[in-house]
Design a protein around this motif. Structure first.
Motif, short mmCIF file in Angstrom:
data_model
loop_
_atom_site.label_atom_id
_atom_site.label_comp_id
_atom_site.label_asym_id
_atom_site.label_seq_id
_atom_site.Cartn_x
_atom_site.Cartn_y
_atom_site.Cartn_z
N SER A 92 -12.02 26.34 -23.24
CA SER A 92 -12.11 27.42 -21.81
C SER A 92 -13.16 26.99 -21.15
CB SER A 92 -12.36 28.77 -22.51
OG SER A 92 -13.76 28.88 -23.12
N ALA A 93 -12.89 27.23 -19.63
CA ALA A 93 -13.97 27.07 -18.75
C ALA A 93 -14.35 28.30 -17.90
CB ALA A 93 -13.58 26.21 -17.73
N VAL A 94 -15.30 29.11 -18.23
CA VAL A 94 -15.72 30.35 -17.70
C VAL A 94 -16.50 30.41 -16.70
CG1 VAL A 94 -16.78 32.66 -18.56
CG2 VAL A 94 -15.55 31.03 -19.93
N LEU A 95 -16.18 30.89 -15.51
CA LEU A 95 -17.05 31.08 -14.24
C LEU A 95 -17.90 32.10 -14.35
CD1 LEU A 95 -17.16 30.20 -11.23
CD2 LEU A 95 -15.72 32.34 -10.72
N VAL A 96 -19.27 31.47 -14.14
CA VAL A 96 -20.55 32.44 -14.27
C VAL A 96 -21.24 32.52 -13.07
CG1 VAL A 96 -22.87 32.32 -15.47
CG2 VAL A 96 -21.18 31.29 -16.61
N TYR A 97 -21.04 32.11 -11.91
CA TYR A 97 -21.77 32.21 -10.60
C TYR A 97 -20.88 31.66 -9.66
CZ TYR A 97 -24.91 32.08 -6.89
OH TYR A 97 -25.66 32.45 -5.61
N HIS A 98 -20.79 32.27 -8.49
CA HIS A 98 -20.23 31.77 -7.46
C HIS A 98 -20.59 32.00 -5.98
CE1 HIS A 98 -16.35 32.00 -4.32
NE2 HIS A 98 -16.89 30.73 -4.72
N ALA A 99 -20.76 31.36 -5.04
CA ALA A 99 -21.34 31.79 -3.85
C ALA A 99 -20.78 30.91 -2.81
CB ALA A 99 -22.92 31.62 -3.91
N VAL A 100 -20.49 31.54 -1.62
CA VAL A 100 -19.85 30.93 -0.44
C VAL A 100 -21.02 30.87 0.63
CG1 VAL A 100 -18.11 30.94 1.13
CG2 VAL A 100 -17.56 31.38 -1.02
N ALA A 101 -21.32 29.73 1.28
CA ALA A 101 -22.39 29.62 2.33
C ALA A 101 -21.52 29.12 3.57
CB ALA A 101 -23.19 28.45 2.01
N ASP A 102 -21.80 29.87 4.82
CA ASP A 102 -21.06 29.58 6.10
C ASP A 102 -21.51 28.01 6.36
OD1 ASP A 102 -20.08 32.15 6.05
OD2 ASP A 102 -21.65 32.99 7.46
#
Length: 106
Positions: A92-102
């Motif tokens: 499995s691959a589990v997303l822990v953190y996600h952010a988007v920058a302009d």
């Protein structure tokens, strides 16, 4: 191939479609925990290191990798996440953190 549970979980339902790049100047960053059987760590580590925009931040010999993904213009985070999730020998691959920058991350 029939649409059974295994087919769905391994990403068989994904269509081979053209992917749209991230908006101009935008960047995404994410961290994931990738679970693997311990005997497959070297193979999976090599495969992840060969993927663009990825970096292995930490490794647990019991079968876990912390993977950082940073994408910029022309790359899509979702494509990398899908590739990791359905990669051979990955449990499995589990997303822990996600952010988007302009703007692009330096």
């Amino acid at each position: 191939m029939a649409n059974d549970r295994r087919h769905f979980l391994r990403g068989g339902w994904l269509r081979a479609a053209e992917t749209a790049p991230a908006p101009p100047g935008a960047s995404e960053i994410a961290s994931l925990v990738v679970h693997i059987r311990p005997e497959h760590l070297p193979d999976v580590r090599s495969a992840i290191e060969a993927m663009p925009c990825t970096e292995i931040a930490a490794e647990d010999p019991r079968g876990k990798l912390i993977v950082l993904v940073e994408t910029g213009p022309g790359h899509r985070l979702g494509d990398t996440l899908t590739a990791l999730s359905v990669a051979p020998k990955v449990i499995s691959a589990v997303l822990v953190y996600h952010a988007v920058a302009d703007k692009e991350i330096a």
